[in-house]
Design an enzyme around this catalytic site. Structure first.
Site, PDB file in Angstrom:
ATOM      1  N   ILE A   1      -3.775   8.917   2.444  1.00 42.15           N
ATOM      2  CA  ILE A   1      -2.602   8.003   3.118  1.00 42.15           C
ATOM      3  C   ILE A   1      -2.300   8.538   4.429  1.00 42.15           C
ATOM      4  CG2 ILE A   1      -0.064   7.568   2.931  1.00 42.15           C
ATOM      5  CD1 ILE A   1      -0.245   8.011  -0.447  1.00 42.15           C
TER       6      ILE A   1
ATOM      7  N   PRO B   1       1.660  16.117  -0.475  1.00 38.53           N
ATOM      8  CA  PRO B   1       2.003  16.644  -1.840  1.00 38.53           C
ATOM      9  C   PRO B   1       3.182  17.380  -1.571  1.00 38.53           C
ATOM     10  CG  PRO B   1      -0.217  16.537  -1.481  1.00 38.53           C
ATOM     11  CD  PRO B   1       0.318  16.466  -0.371  1.00 38.53           C
TER      12      PRO B   1
ATOM     13  N   ARG C   1       7.573  13.095  -0.919  1.00 41.53           N
ATOM     14  CA  ARG C   1       8.406  13.441  -2.116  1.00 41.53           C
ATOM     15  C   ARG C   1       9.619  14.084  -1.246  1.00 41.53           C
ATOM     16  NH1 ARG C   1       5.838  11.223  -4.897  1.00 41.53           N
ATOM     17  NH2 ARG C   1       4.536  12.096  -6.750  1.00 41.53           N
TER      18      ARG C   1
ATOM     19  N   ASP D   1      11.695   6.667   1.586  1.00 42.18           N
ATOM     20  CA  ASP D   1      11.396   6.036   0.303  1.00 42.18           C
ATOM     21  C   ASP D   1      11.602   6.995  -0.812  1.00 42.18           C
ATOM     22  OD1 ASP D   1      10.464   3.707  -1.059  1.00 42.18           O
ATOM     23  OD2 ASP D   1       8.841   4.836  -1.505  1.00 42.18           O
TER      24      ASP D   1
ATOM     25  N   GLU E   1      16.048  11.406  -8.053  1.00 41.67           N
ATOM     26  CA  GLU E   1      15.780  10.028  -8.135  1.00 41.67           C
ATOM     27  C   GLU E   1      15.812   9.557  -9.697  1.00 41.67           C
ATOM     28  OE1 GLU E   1      12.612   9.829  -4.735  1.00 41.67           O
ATOM     29  OE2 GLU E   1      11.706   9.553  -6.604  1.00 41.67           O
TER      30      GLU E   1
ATOM     31  N   HIS F   1      12.150   4.358  -3.735  1.00 40.49           N
ATOM     32  CA  HIS F   1      10.775   4.957  -4.107  1.00 40.49           C
ATOM     33  C   HIS F   1       9.834   3.757  -4.500  1.00 40.49           C
ATOM     34  CE1 HIS F   1       8.644   8.994  -5.880  1.00 40.49           C
ATOM     35  NE2 HIS F   1       7.632   7.882  -5.351  1.00 40.49           N
TER      36      HIS F   1
END
Length: 355
Positions: free
Chosen positions: A196, A246, A274, A298, A303, A322
């Protein structure tokens, strides 16, 4: 006709079939060399990945399949009882839960990140854990720039004002809500230069941005337009920061008051990775002081944010729920790779193993 209650499973499908494949972890080989195979698979929170527009059909060929749209923590053990394979998106698989499931041999994660699974406990129990890498690369990178462009260009705000008649009654041929920042010439700092991160870097380069990253990868292995820098240089040089890493034990809370204090004043901070990578109170304070000019997020630490978040009321903070991974194309890849991971595990050749 009785309607299903929330959280009630889709009716299980049982099918016994023959496979001419190598001996898998589960199964009995008949004298003819044909494997008679049935495996109980449970998906604990399948709704977001597949709300009904995609298919779990290929998993049904391995035996009994039960799909729950969502599962409360207190129901995990009872719903997984007797299952050899469990598939989760965000349901947490703790050491105690894994130890309570003696039949469990496989955990599939419906995501790239797998911090919701106790990997060490899975290893101790001999449980294979597989994730789905790279399925959402394009979708997440697109979200990074949708958040960034929302901050720099405010298209939604302008559209709302036009709908409310402001342009209609404007004295000039146009109007402005404030300065519009051009991306060309700005420096994009990327924390997390995996699939990404590299896609974000390529798009930033296409916009004419400079790209820096505190990556562990050698400079010689990077595209010419990515400059390897130290973490301190990354903080000091970036006009825009995109977090694409990550979450690990070593980087939790890495974006804290000290880090925000070393950034350029007015930096734009984007996090699509995250939530716990960020100390939320520190970011809220940095936004309030103007040290961080704007944030596009996001992800949050909790969450959904059942208990609220200081960031939902912070100035110039734009939060989406998210959804970066949720494009239809990305979800289709997610489901297909998840099913492929199970098939590979059954064939004795597990893929995308993280345990």
């Amino acid at each position: 006709m009785r309607h299903k209650r929330r959280g009630e499973p889709i009716a299980p499908v049982v099918q016994w079939i023959e496979f001419r494949i190598p001996v898998p972890t589960i199964g009995v080989r008949l004298p003819t060399g044909v494997l008679l195979f049935a495996m109980k698979t449970v998906i604990l929170d399948g709704h977001l990945a597949n709300p009904g527009d995609l298919s779990w059909e290929s998993l049904q060929t391995f035996g009994e399949l039960t799909v729950y749209p969502r599962t409360e923590p207190s129901d995990v053990v009872s719903r997984c009882a007797g299952a050899e394979a469990v598939i989760v998106n965000k349901v947490v698989m703790t050491a105690d839960i894994i130890a309570s499931l003696p039949d469990l041999k496989y955990i599939g994660v419906l995501a790239t990140g797998y911090n919701n699974v106790d990997i060490e406990a899975a290893r101790r129990a001999g449980v294979t854990v597989c994730n789905v890498p790279a399925y959402s690369t394009d979708s997440v990178a697109q979200t990074v720039f949708s958040l960034l462009l929302h901050i720099t260009n405010r298209a939604a705000d302008y559209a709302a004002d036009v709908s409310n008649g402001r342009w209609q009654h404007c004295e000039d041929f146009s109007f402005t809500l404030g300065p519009i920042r051009e991306l060309a010439g700005l420096t994009m700092g990327i924390y997390g230069l995996g699939n990404i991160g590299k896609r974000v870097a390529a798009i930033a380069h296409a916009f004419g941005m400079k790209v820096v990253s505190p990556t562990s990868q050698p400079q010689a292995s990077l595209p010419d337009f990515i400059k390897k820098v130290t973490f301190d240089e990354f903080l000091a040089e970036s006009d825009v920061i995109s977090v694409n890493s990550p979450l690990t034990a070593t980087n939790k809370g890495i974006f804290n008051a000290a880090a925000f204090g070393r950034m350029r004043r007015g930096v734009i901070f984007i996090n699509t990775a995250r939530g716990p990578l960020v100390v939320e109170r520190d970011l809220a304070d940095a936004l309030a002081s103007g040290q961080v000019g704007a944030a596009g997020l996001d992800v949050l630490c909790e969450e959904p944010p059942r208990n609220g978040s200081v960031l939902t009321s912070a100035p110039n903070c734009y939060i989406t729920p998210h959804l970066a991974w949720q494009s239809t194309a990305a979800r289709r890849r997610l489901v297909d790779i998840t099913c492929g991971n199970v098939a590979a595990f059954v064939a004795g050749k597990p893929q995308n193993v993280v345990s």
